[in-house]
Design an enzyme around this catalytic site. Structure first.
Site, PDB file in Angstrom:
ATOM      1  N   ILE A  37      -2.821  13.351  -4.463  1.00 14.61           N
ATOM      2  CA  ILE A  37      -3.518  12.712  -5.592  1.00 14.61           C
ATOM      3  C   ILE A  37      -4.991  12.501  -5.268  1.00 14.61           C
ATOM      4  CG2 ILE A  37      -3.607  10.673  -7.076  1.00 14.61           C
ATOM      5  CD1 ILE A  37      -0.720  10.083  -6.301  1.00 14.61           C
ATOM      6  N   LYS A  52      -2.800   2.163   3.532  1.00 15.63           N
ATOM      7  CA  LYS A  52      -3.414   2.828   2.368  1.00 15.63           C
ATOM      8  C   LYS A  52      -4.130   1.813   1.463  1.00 15.63           C
ATOM      9  CE  LYS A  52      -0.074   6.578   2.623  1.00 15.63           C
ATOM     10  NZ  LYS A  52       1.283   6.988   2.256  1.00 15.63           N
TER      11      LYS A  52
END
Ligand code: HSE
Length: 410
Positions: free
Chosen positions: A131, A200
């Site tokens: 992504i 993340k």
């Protein structure tokens, strides 16, 4: 001509080499210069590999070769990846990485080293796999005041939760399948306990708010305490249990990053993100909300982001891009999650509805198939988490589980 070195020939490393040679002609056109992979660093032997002549076990071969100007670090872990990456940057070689642990723990230092040496440290593959999220957050959404980010950032746990809910698979079976498919980390604790998602959200928080957020500063809970019963209650409530990594601005000017399983209502797109897919919602004052969705893990999806970063780095020709953040010396800008106002799902045994009313006032009761007589499940009213803790302890009986309800609308 620019030569590339790939550090690590595991799942992502082999995917990077495969994808590079599969699409080499168009990759070179997009980079605007001739590119080739000269070295692959790995301590293992790969006899019979079509790339056998490129393998080396010695990082000095790469460091001392001035033809190598681009490096893809796909080894994972902090050591020896950090030393290798830092040494490459100090030699003016741009480094791209999928290594979220490295970026989350050492990002500020490596970004500074890259800038000082006129090269780049890029990490699109570190968050969200395939992504595009790092560059869009830094570039396309740059005009916004980012108010919050919330996402399903770990493919393995989303895969496990999906299999548990839809196929009644048990946890171990689903985890084994995730490992066979190359989604899970070598040590699945990092996935299951939320550490991977934590790294993340640290990266996204650092980028969105401009100061390094270290993983130790982030409250992190994984999915190991989530049961099939909780998943069933979530479904009957009108949503799904998901492992959510989020960060939001708080009223006192701080930020609150956090990782935890949450009940996500069906009105929020994140509740429909299943299997190994990741989904990330970004909330900004101009865009309202935008969603990024795709494969968050796996060989070629992650290689897609690595190779794209190599192309970008090749195009930059000695200019250092502004995709960076400051280091932070303390965590005074991180809000205490216990002060956050949140609604909780509660599952209890041996507690009466009268007691629930006495402690919490009005609640929303949930039900499930084959619900045992002594079991009550409900959504408590919103309150500060520290106040909820006191009330939950006052319920008596047995507390079988509590899960936060995601507060970000979507
Ligand atoms: N183990 C990670 C995940 C790999 O499942 O999302 C991608 O970062």
């Amino acid at each position: 001509m620019a030569k590339i070195a790939v550090l690590g020939y595991g799942v992502v490393g082999s995917g990077t080499v495969e994808l590079f040679y599969k699409n080499k002609d168009s990759i070179i056109k997009k980079a605007g210069k001739d590119l080739d992979i000269k070295y692959i660093l790995d301590i293992r032997e790969f006899p019979g590999s079509p790339y056998e002549s490129k393998f080396t076990k010695n990082i000095d071969d790469i460091l001392n070769d001035s033809e190598v100007t681009l490096v893809a670090e796909v080894m994972g872990g902090v050591h020896p990846a950090f030393d290798f990456v830092k040494a490459c940057l100090e030699k003016g070689k741009s480094v791209v990485t999928s290594n979220k642990e490295l970026v989350a723990k050492k990002g500020a230092e490596l970004l500074k080293t890259a800038e000082a040496n006129g090269c780049n440290f890029l990490f699109e593959a570190s968050t969200g796999g395939a992504i595009p999220i790092i560059r869009p957050l830094h570039q396309c959404l740059a005009a916004n005041d980012i108010t919050a980010i919330a996402g399903i950032l770990n493919g393995t746990t989303n895969f496990i939760l999906t299999k548990m809910i839809n196929e009644q698979m048990d946890f171990d079976e689903a985890l084994k399948m995730a490992q066979q498919l190359g989604y899970a980390e070598k040590d699945p604790t990092a996935d299951v306990e939320g550490y991977d998602a934590c790294r993340k959200i640290c990266i996204l928080s650092s980028l969105a708010f401009g100061k390094h957020v270290y993983p130790d500063w982030v409250h992190c809970e994984g999915i190991s305490k989530i049961t099939a019963e909780d998943a069933q209650y979530a479904e009957n409530w009108g949503g799904a249990v998901k492992l959510i990594g989020s960060v939001k601005k708080t009223a006192d000017g701080k930020i609150l990053p956090m990782v935890r399983p949450a009940f996500v209502c069906n009105g929020n797109q994140l509740s429909h993100v299943s299997d190994v897919f990741n989904g990330i919602m970004v909330y900004g004052d101009a865009v309202d909300q935008v969603m990024f969705y795709g494969r968050g893990a796996g060989k070629l999806p992650t290689a897609s982001a690595i190779v794209a970063d190599l192309i970008d780095a090749a195009k930059m020709n000695g200019t250092s891009i502004s995709q960076k953040w400051e280091d932070s010396t303390d965590n005074s800008f991180i809000a205490d999650y216990k002060d956050d106002v949140v609604a909780f799902y509660v599952r209890t045994e041996g507690v009466s509805k009268e007691k629930v009313a006495e402690v919490f006032g009005e609640v929303e009761y949930l039900s499930r198939e084959n619900q045992p007589a002594g079991e009550l499940a409900f959504i408590a009213p919103e309150m500060k988490e520290k106040d909820f803790d006191v009330k939950a302890a006052a319920l008596g009986g047995k507390l079988l589980g509590t899960v936060r309800v995601l507060d970000l609308e979507g």
